[in-house]
Write an enzyme that holds these catalytic residues in place. Sequence first.
Site, mmCIF file in Angstrom:
data_model
loop_
_atom_site.group_PDB
_atom_site.id
_atom_site.type_symbol
_atom_site.label_atom_id
_atom_site.label_comp_id
_atom_site.label_asym_id
_atom_site.label_seq_id
_atom_site.Cartn_x
_atom_site.Cartn_y
_atom_site.Cartn_z
ATOM 1 N N GLU A 78 0.843 -1.202 0.000
ATOM 2 C CA GLU A 78 0.000 0.000 0.000
ATOM 3 C C GLU A 78 0.879 1.254 0.000
ATOM 4 O OE1 GLU A 78 -3.567 2.098 2.575
ATOM 5 O OE2 GLU A 78 -3.133 -0.017 2.861
ATOM 6 N N LYS A 257 -7.167 -0.956 12.181
ATOM 7 C CA LYS A 257 -6.561 -1.373 10.914
ATOM 8 C C LYS A 257 -5.425 -0.428 10.551
ATOM 9 C CE LYS A 257 -6.239 -1.608 6.198
ATOM 10 N NZ LYS A 257 -5.632 -0.616 5.269
ATOM 11 N N ASP A 273 5.155 -13.807 12.077
ATOM 12 C CA ASP A 273 3.841 -14.341 11.725
ATOM 13 C C ASP A 273 2.799 -13.228 11.790
ATOM 14 O OD1 ASP A 273 1.407 -15.643 11.525
ATOM 15 O OD2 ASP A 273 1.972 -17.306 12.824
ATOM 16 N N HIS A 370 -3.537 10.128 0.592
ATOM 17 C CA HIS A 370 -3.598 8.743 0.136
ATOM 18 C C HIS A 370 -3.589 8.681 -1.397
ATOM 19 C CE1 HIS A 370 -4.550 4.480 0.465
ATOM 20 N NE2 HIS A 370 -5.521 4.648 -0.404
#
Length: 425
Positions: A78, A257, A273, A370
Amino acid sequence: MTKKFWQLTPAERQALLVDQGFLSVDQAQFWSAQQPLPETVLTGLSENVIGQISLPVGVVPGVVIAGTPRTIPLATEEPSVVAAINHGFKMLDQGRDLTIIANAHALTGQIALQNVSAYAAQELQGNLSRLMAIGYAAHPTLKSHGGRIERITVGAGAGDDSLQLLVTVTPGEAMGANIMNDILEAVAPAAAEVTGGAVLFAVLTNDGRDSVTQVQAALPLANLQTPRQSGRTVGQRIAAIADWAQQDSRRAVTHNKGIMNGVAALALATGNDTRAVNAAAHAYAASSGTYRGLSTWHVQDDTLVGTITLPIPVGTVGGATKVLPSAQQALTLLGRPTVLQLQAIAASVGLAANLAALHALVTDGIQRGHMRLQYGSLAVRVGATAAEIAPLAAQLAAAGRPSEALAQQLLAQLRAKEKYHGHRD
């Protein structure tokens, strides 16, 4: 005019990091000429292998966490993640406004027993020392690697004739999943024998509450000001949106998030992980019975104070951290942190990402920054070369509402112009 770090080419960034002592010449060569993983590594890591994928690794340089300079590697697809974290750390005086409040590294496993006798819990309590000795025998090098079995406790099960043993282990520098499961599978049969019951399962829990890290930020409100809003106004709005995430799960999951954008990118870069890291964080966010934001922010006098609290089950040895050459190089770039230092770095990255996202939301909106970075991704999608990405992205930004069709049109015009000038030369 000196270029900023983000304006440099990858080769120029590598050269600068060599000059600053964060990379050796050999390490810079690794990042510039990475080779595909050999088949032996691929088949050792996964099954039914047909190939491999690659992700960009970006860095946030010049960060200072707990007094130690760090260059932080982030593996993510991203475009806005690295830029946002970089912006967050700038508002945090490159990390100097951060304090490590709490840090622990342990994990717990469960042994579930069914059909146990009425006196099973009492019998287990009388055999805990023997069960612990069986656990150590299953992993005889645990203590020599800085680990230990902290405790074994007896708890209620999911039915009247069931109970569970909770085994808590500090696994040294490893994440500890394999260590834990080895110990559990050795202890489980002995526990069943003591209780006269049957083992239903013996496996670690990924809830992560034994590896909780807490980091606090305290930054001047002046660091938050924009041309249109004072630092105090921005700070108060950040506090308000963070409070919303404590009360509304719809907002909280997006709040978290954004935190995990950074934490997971660091975990992935260092071969950890990411599924365990994400599972633990989201479980912790719901541990009160209501899903909440993992960070809080409030204004105190002329300061914005933020606190992030979350489990970060990572390791610096074992598993993919040892097998993947890129993970080893990423840990070297970080300065070979201990596991507790890595947890603190990850939490700091999460808080910086969170601050940047909230700052954007309450000022210009999330899309402005963004989308500016997404224009480069759009340029790549329509086939722009490395030299064409920046000028094409600039034209797409100026267009206001770009599309793939417009990007293709602008790229054709750019190439026609380059061809015309080439002929003239």
